[in-house]
Design a protein around this motif. Structure first.
Motif, PDB file in Angstrom:
ATOM      1  N   MET A   1      42.511 108.790   2.174  1.00 38.22           N
ATOM      2  CA  MET A   1      41.155 108.380   1.851  1.00 38.22           C
ATOM      3  C   MET A   1      40.445 107.989   3.148  1.00 38.22           C
ATOM      4  N   GLU A   2      39.251 108.527   3.320  1.00 35.79           N
ATOM      5  CA  GLU A   2      38.464 108.225   4.516  1.00 35.79           C
ATOM      6  C   GLU A   2      37.850 106.830   4.404  1.00 35.79           C
ATOM      7  N   ARG A   3      38.095 106.003   5.408  1.00 38.84           N
ATOM      8  CA  ARG A   3      37.543 104.650   5.449  1.00 38.84           C
ATOM      9  C   ARG A   3      36.108 104.733   5.968  1.00 38.84           C
ATOM     10  N   VAL A   4      35.230 103.916   5.408  1.00 39.67           N
ATOM     11  CA  VAL A   4      33.838 103.890   5.863  1.00 39.67           C
ATOM     12  C   VAL A   4      33.472 102.466   6.248  1.00 39.67           C
ATOM     13  N   PRO A   5      32.766 102.304   7.373  1.00 39.84           N
ATOM     14  CA  PRO A   5      32.417 100.957   7.810  1.00 39.84           C
ATOM     15  C   PRO A   5      31.390 100.307   6.884  1.00 39.84           C
ATOM     16  N   MET A   6      31.538  98.988   6.720  1.00 45.42           N
ATOM     17  CA  MET A   6      30.608  98.222   5.901  1.00 45.42           C
ATOM     18  C   MET A   6      30.579  96.803   6.468  1.00 45.42           C
ATOM     19  N   THR A   7      29.397  96.224   6.512  1.00 49.47           N
ATOM     20  CA  THR A   7      29.309  94.847   6.997  1.00 49.47           C
ATOM     21  C   THR A   7      29.867  93.899   5.938  1.00 49.47           C
ATOM     22  N   LEU A   8      30.256  92.723   6.368  1.00 49.65           N
ATOM     23  CA  LEU A   8      30.771  91.707   5.451  1.00 49.65           C
ATOM     24  C   LEU A   8      29.713  91.353   4.405  1.00 49.65           C
ATOM     25  N   ARG A   9      28.456  91.187   4.851  1.00 49.75           N
ATOM     26  CA  ARG A   9      27.364  90.858   3.926  1.00 49.75           C
ATOM     27  C   ARG A   9      27.167  91.973   2.897  1.00 49.75           C
ATOM     28  N   GLY A  10      27.198  93.221   3.352  1.00 46.48           N
ATOM     29  CA  GLY A  10      27.041  94.352   2.445  1.00 46.48           C
ATOM     30  C   GLY A  10      28.169  94.431   1.431  1.00 46.48           C
ATOM     31  N   HIS A  11      29.390  94.153   1.884  1.00 52.30           N
ATOM     32  CA  HIS A  11      30.557  94.173   0.997  1.00 52.30           C
ATOM     33  C   HIS A  11      30.406  93.110  -0.084  1.00 52.30           C
ATOM     34  N   LYS A  12      29.980  91.907   0.297  1.00 50.74           N
ATOM     35  CA  LYS A  12      29.788  90.827  -0.675  1.00 50.74           C
ATOM     36  C   LYS A  12      28.691  91.174  -1.677  1.00 50.74           C
ATOM     37  N   ARG A  13      27.618  91.813  -1.191  1.00 51.78           N
ATOM     38  CA  ARG A  13      26.514  92.193  -2.079  1.00 51.78           C
ATOM     39  C   ARG A  13      26.972  93.217  -3.115  1.00 51.78           C
ATOM     40  N   LEU A  14      27.754  94.218  -2.673  1.00 49.27           N
ATOM     41  CA  LEU A  14      28.249  95.232  -3.601  1.00 49.27           C
ATOM     42  C   LEU A  14      29.255  94.632  -4.588  1.00 49.27           C
ATOM     43  N   GLU A  15      30.095  93.709  -4.118  1.00 45.88           N
ATOM     44  CA  GLU A  15      31.035  93.035  -5.024  1.00 45.88           C
ATOM     45  C   GLU A  15      30.290  92.248  -6.092  1.00 45.88           C
ATOM     46  N   ALA A  16      29.212  91.561  -5.706  1.00 48.94           N
ATOM     47  CA  ALA A  16      28.420  90.779  -6.662  1.00 48.94           C
ATOM     48  C   ALA A  16      27.755  91.699  -7.687  1.00 48.94           C
ATOM     49  N   GLU A  17      27.245  92.833  -7.234  1.00 52.37           N
ATOM     50  CA  GLU A  17      26.626  93.791  -8.160  1.00 52.37           C
ATOM     51  C   GLU A  17      27.661  94.317  -9.150  1.00 52.37           C
ATOM     52  N   LEU A  18      28.858  94.644  -8.656  1.00 52.32           N
ATOM     53  CA  LEU A  18      29.928  95.149  -9.514  1.00 52.32           C
ATOM     54  C   LEU A  18      30.329  94.099 -10.550  1.00 52.32           C
ATOM     55  N   LYS A  19      30.474  92.857 -10.113  1.00 55.78           N
ATOM     56  CA  LYS A  19      30.848  91.771 -11.029  1.00 55.78           C
ATOM     57  C   LYS A  19      29.786  91.610 -12.117  1.00 55.78           C
ATOM     58  N   ASN A  20      28.502  91.657 -11.736  1.00 59.27           N
ATOM     59  CA  ASN A  20      27.416  91.536 -12.702  1.00 59.27           C
ATOM     60  C   ASN A  20      27.438  92.687 -13.713  1.00 59.27           C
ATOM     61  N   LEU A  21      27.664  93.901 -13.220  1.00 59.76           N
ATOM     62  CA  LEU A  21      27.704  95.046 -14.127  1.00 59.76           C
ATOM     63  C   LEU A  21      28.845  94.909 -15.133  1.00 59.76           C
ATOM     64  N   LYS A  22      30.014  94.468 -14.658  1.00 62.38           N
ATOM     65  CA  LYS A  22      31.182  94.374 -15.543  1.00 62.38           C
ATOM     66  C   LYS A  22      31.115  93.180 -16.494  1.00 62.38           C
ATOM     67  N   SER A  23      30.606  92.040 -16.021  1.00 61.75           N
ATOM     68  CA  SER A  23      30.666  90.834 -16.843  1.00 61.75           C
ATOM     69  C   SER A  23      29.384  90.532 -17.617  1.00 61.75           C
ATOM     70  N   VAL A  24      28.252  91.122 -17.210  1.00 65.09           N
ATOM     71  CA  VAL A  24      26.984  90.837 -17.879  1.00 65.09           C
ATOM     72  C   VAL A  24      26.377  92.101 -18.502  1.00 65.09           C
ATOM     73  N   GLU A  25      26.126  93.093 -17.678  1.00 64.45           N
ATOM     74  CA  GLU A  25      25.423  94.294 -18.144  1.00 64.45           C
ATOM     75  C   GLU A  25      26.243  95.121 -19.145  1.00 64.45           C
ATOM     76  N   ARG A  26      27.513  95.351 -18.830  1.00 64.81           N
ATOM     77  CA  ARG A  26      28.364  96.163 -19.709  1.00 64.81           C
ATOM     78  C   ARG A  26      28.478  95.531 -21.099  1.00 64.81           C
ATOM     79  N   PRO A  27      28.835  94.233 -21.211  1.00 64.94           N
ATOM     80  CA  PRO A  27      28.908  93.623 -22.558  1.00 64.94           C
ATOM     81  C   PRO A  27      27.554  93.643 -23.289  1.00 64.94           C
ATOM     82  N   ALA A  28      26.463  93.469 -22.557  1.00 62.85           N
ATOM     83  CA  ALA A  28      25.132  93.467 -23.187  1.00 62.85           C
ATOM     84  C   ALA A  28      24.802  94.832 -23.771  1.00 62.85           C
TER      85      ALA A  28
END
Length: 157
Positions: free
Chosen positions: A1-28
């Motif tokens: 798998m090819e690794r792609v660079p990502m800033t720490l801030r960007g990684h946290k932002r994407l993790e937060a979006e994923l968590k919201n989709l799984k725990s809030v948006e998906r159940p709704a």
């Protein structure tokens, strides 16, 4: 798998979006589908079709985010230093023609947002800046033709 660079801030932002989709948006959306089904005939049920469409978007975005996060090589730019432009650098530029200043941070493809000053490592401006340092003038091919910028400052934040 090819690794792609990502800033720490960007990684946290994407993790937060994923968590919201799984725990809030998906159940709704699952709840909305259940309620729409209760209204009977699904062939002419606009709420049902809208909820199913939204569910498809959510599931697609979840897979996209999981893939991006799985391939990410997280780079904490606040721990970097120097005046040579590299991934994660925040660069202040001056347009050589009109002295208009702009500031961009060079980030991963999945976190780019030009309106927020975040440019992808693969963008023409980032490719022109990489390896250069304060005081250098770079030429960038833009949709409106070639532009020249002077690098005023390289910061690591």
């Amino acid at each position: 798998m090819e690794r792609v660079p990502m800033t720490l801030r960007g990684h946290k932002r994407l993790e937060a979006e994923l968590k919201n989709l799984k725990s809030v948006e998906r159940p709704a959306v699952i709840q909305a589908i259940a309620e729409a089904r209760a209204h009977g005939d699904l062939s002419e049920n606009a709420e049902y079709h809208a909820a199913k469409e939204k569910q498809g978007f959510i599931e697609s975005r979840v897979m996209e985010l999981e893939s991006a996060l799985g391939r990410a090589e997280v780079i904490d730019s606040s721990k970097m230093s120097g005046d040579i432009v590299r991934f994660g650098a925040t660069v202040m530029l001056a347009d050589v023609d009109n002295d208009e200043e702009s500031t961009y941070q060079i980030v991963g493809v999945d976190e780019a947002d030009i309106d927020s000053g975040l440019v992808s490592i693969t963008s023409p401006i980032a490719r022109a800046l990489i390896g250069k340092s304060e005081g250098d003038v770079v030429d960038v091919q833009t949709p409106r033709g070639e532009k020249s910028y002077e690098i005023l400052e390289v910061k690591w934040i």
